[in-house]
Structures are given as C-alpha cells and as structure tokens.
Design a protein around this motif. Structure first.
Motif, PDB file in Angstrom:
ATOM      1  N   LYS A  98      -4.813   2.332  -2.377  1.00 50.52           N
ATOM      2  CA  LYS A  98      -3.842   2.581  -3.443  1.00 50.52           C
ATOM      3  C   LYS A  98      -2.535   1.866  -3.101  1.00 50.52           C
ATOM      4  CE  LYS A  98      -6.595   5.568  -5.530  1.00 50.52           C
ATOM      5  NZ  LYS A  98      -7.213   5.292  -6.845  1.00 50.52           N
ATOM      6  N   HIS A  99      -1.739   1.612  -4.128  1.00 49.24           N
ATOM      7  CA  HIS A  99      -0.478   0.902  -3.942  1.00 49.24           C
ATOM      8  C   HIS A  99       0.694   1.763  -4.377  1.00 49.24           C
ATOM      9  CE1 HIS A  99      -3.589  -2.227  -4.201  1.00 49.24           C
ATOM     10  NE2 HIS A  99      -2.802  -2.937  -3.413  1.00 49.24           N
ATOM     11  N   LYS A 100       1.872   1.477  -3.805  1.00 46.86           N
ATOM     12  CA  LYS A 100       3.072   2.238  -4.156  1.00 46.86           C
ATOM     13  C   LYS A 100       3.396   2.092  -5.636  1.00 46.86           C
ATOM     14  CE  LYS A 100       5.307   2.324   0.365  1.00 46.86           C
ATOM     15  NZ  LYS A 100       6.498   1.944   1.158  1.00 46.86           N
ATOM     16  N   ASN A 101       3.227   0.888  -6.147  1.00 46.18           N
ATOM     17  CA  ASN A 101       3.376   0.648  -7.575  1.00 46.18           C
ATOM     18  C   ASN A 101       1.985   0.514  -8.164  1.00 46.18           C
ATOM     19  OD1 ASN A 101       6.331   0.377  -7.795  1.00 46.18           O
ATOM     20  ND2 ASN A 101       6.024  -1.373  -6.440  1.00 46.18           N
ATOM     21  N   ASN A 102       1.617   1.442  -9.032  1.00 46.16           N
ATOM     22  CA  ASN A 102       0.265   1.455  -9.584  1.00 46.16           C
ATOM     23  C   ASN A 102      -0.056   0.133 -10.272  1.00 46.16           C
ATOM     24  OD1 ASN A 102      -0.286   4.103  -8.764  1.00 46.16           O
ATOM     25  ND2 ASN A 102       0.732   4.948 -10.577  1.00 46.16           N
ATOM     26  N   TYR A 108       0.836  -1.207   0.000  1.00 49.89           N
ATOM     27  CA  TYR A 108       0.000   0.000   0.000  1.00 49.89           C
ATOM     28  C   TYR A 108       0.871   1.257   0.000  1.00 49.89           C
ATOM     29  CZ  TYR A 108      -3.769  -3.121   1.604  1.00 49.89           C
ATOM     30  OH  TYR A 108      -4.684  -4.123   1.727  1.00 49.89           O
ATOM     31  N   ASP A 109       0.312   2.336  -0.534  1.00 47.67           N
ATOM     32  CA  ASP A 109       1.006   3.617  -0.409  1.00 47.67           C
ATOM     33  C   ASP A 109       0.733   4.193   0.985  1.00 47.67           C
ATOM     34  OD1 ASP A 109      -1.548   4.755  -0.519  1.00 47.67           O
ATOM     35  OD2 ASP A 109      -1.263   5.669  -2.478  1.00 47.67           O
ATOM     36  N   ASP A 110       1.473   5.234   1.347  1.00 46.78           N
ATOM     37  CA  ASP A 110       1.389   5.777   2.702  1.00 46.78           C
ATOM     38  C   ASP A 110      -0.004   6.302   3.081  1.00 46.78           C
ATOM     39  OD1 ASP A 110       4.013   5.088   3.149  1.00 46.78           O
ATOM     40  OD2 ASP A 110       4.805   7.072   2.668  1.00 46.78           O
TER      41      ASP A 110
END
Length: 218
Positions: A194-198, A58-60
């Motif tokens: 959302k994820h760090k890598n789309n 996941y993104d931050d």
C-alpha cells in the motif's frame, strides 16, 4: 499612514506555518550536506515524492511487513539490493544493523546520493550497465519499477537477474502479474503493498519464495 501600514498583513497562524516550513527546509538542507560530507546524522532525513519520476512512497505497515520478511530471511553479513525502492532504505538499514548486513540503493533520483556509498545511480533504460563485482552479489533483491509498462518491467528484470543470487521480491501493479511470472519465475503473494497516497492502480507483491508464509510466522 506609512507605507508599512498600507501593506496587507498575514494572519499570525499563517506566519507561524511559513516559519515552521522554512525551518524544516533549512534543517533538511543541513542534513543533506552532512550526509554528502560523510558525517553522521542523528536525525532521520525524509524525502518528498517526486511524481514526475513516478515516485509513490509505501505506507508504514507495508514498510514494516517487508522489513520483517527481509530480516527473517537474510543471513548474517548478508546483502540487500533495492531497485527503485528508496523508502525501504532507512528502515532496512536500521533493522539489519545487528546482522552486519549491507543495503545498496539502485536509484535514478540523485537526491539519494545523500546515502553515500550505499547509493548507486540506476537507469532502467541502461539496465545491464552494472559493475561486474555486483553480479550475483545480493542475497535479497527488492524492486519496484517506476512505470507500469512492459518495457520498464522487462528492463528492470534484466537488472534483477544480474544482481540476485537468491531471493527476489517485486512490487508492481497487479496487471503486470503474467509478465512478472514469465520474466522472473515469480508467484503473486497475498501480501498487497500500500502507498501513503492511494493510487488508482491495484498493486501486488511477487516473490520466488514463500513470502506470505514467512510473514505469517514473524
């Protein structure tokens, strides 16, 4: 001319990069060894995604929002179960410390044995092989099945039903909406992980409580 002079020389910035890389790798190995031996570590340990295991971190902002909701909802001395959601472990452990809550990670990737007793080996193909003392044990279960397939979600849902005594949060593909609702009685939230890598696939979150309302209030 000596043999050393004949050898091609790496640029100074490349050498510096390699030295930093190897130093970080050594530091990570030392931290893992300390954790495995039950020692306390002041530094945060990070794990790289393993795409072969369908891992996407996941993104931050996603982590922060899920942590906010869990912190708001969980009672003192409560318990959280993470199924295939390793990036949430450390942030939740920190955030819930003042409430004296426990966080258990059910995970296939054995690198996370570094978390000691909080790690429980989990394979969704053996979804009901769960210690009886953990049945209906967790105030909040958060799951992120590794694969967008009916089989994976169905088997993971069987584990969720065994473990959850109250709230459920599921993060998976939007295409799994109907099945998620049918299997667990969940509703899709407005909140989108959302994820760090789309990723190419659109992701959604689902819950059996008003996740969005809680998030709006915190």
């Amino acid at each position: 001319m000596s043999d050393d002079e004949d050898m091609p020389q790496l640029p100074a910035d490349t050498i510096a990069f390699l030295q930093e890389f190897y130093a970080l790798q050594k530091e990570k190995e030392e931290l893992l060894l300390k954790l495995e031996n039950g020692e306390r570590c002041e530094n945060e340990i990070s794990f790289d995604e393993d795409w072969q295991l369908s891992q996407f971190w996941y993104d931050d902002p996603t982590i922060e929002n899920i942590v906010k909701v869990v912190t708001e909802c969980i009672p003192p001395n409560g318990s959280v179960c993470l199924i295939s959601s390793p990036t949430l472990y450390s942030p939740l452990k920190k955030a819930l410390g003042y409430k004296n809550c426990t966080v258990k990670l059910f995970e296939y990737d054995k690198r996370f044995k570094a978390y000691g007793d909080d790690f429980i080996y989990y394979d969704f193909n053996d979804a009901q092989n769960i210690s009886e003392e953990l049945h209906k044990h967790f105030d909040i279960v958060i799951a992120d099945p590794p694969f967008l397939s009916e089989e994976c979600l169905t088997k993971t849902s069987a584990s969720i039903k065994i473990l959850a005594k109250d709230k459920i949060i599921l993060c998976t593909g939007t295409i799994m909406c109907q099945l998620a609702c049918e299997l667990l009685g969940l509703k899709m939230n407005k909140f989108k992980p959302k994820h760090k890598n789309n990723l190419a696939n659109e992701f959604s979150s689902y819950s059996n409580f008003d996740f969005d309302n809680v998030l709006d209030k915190v």
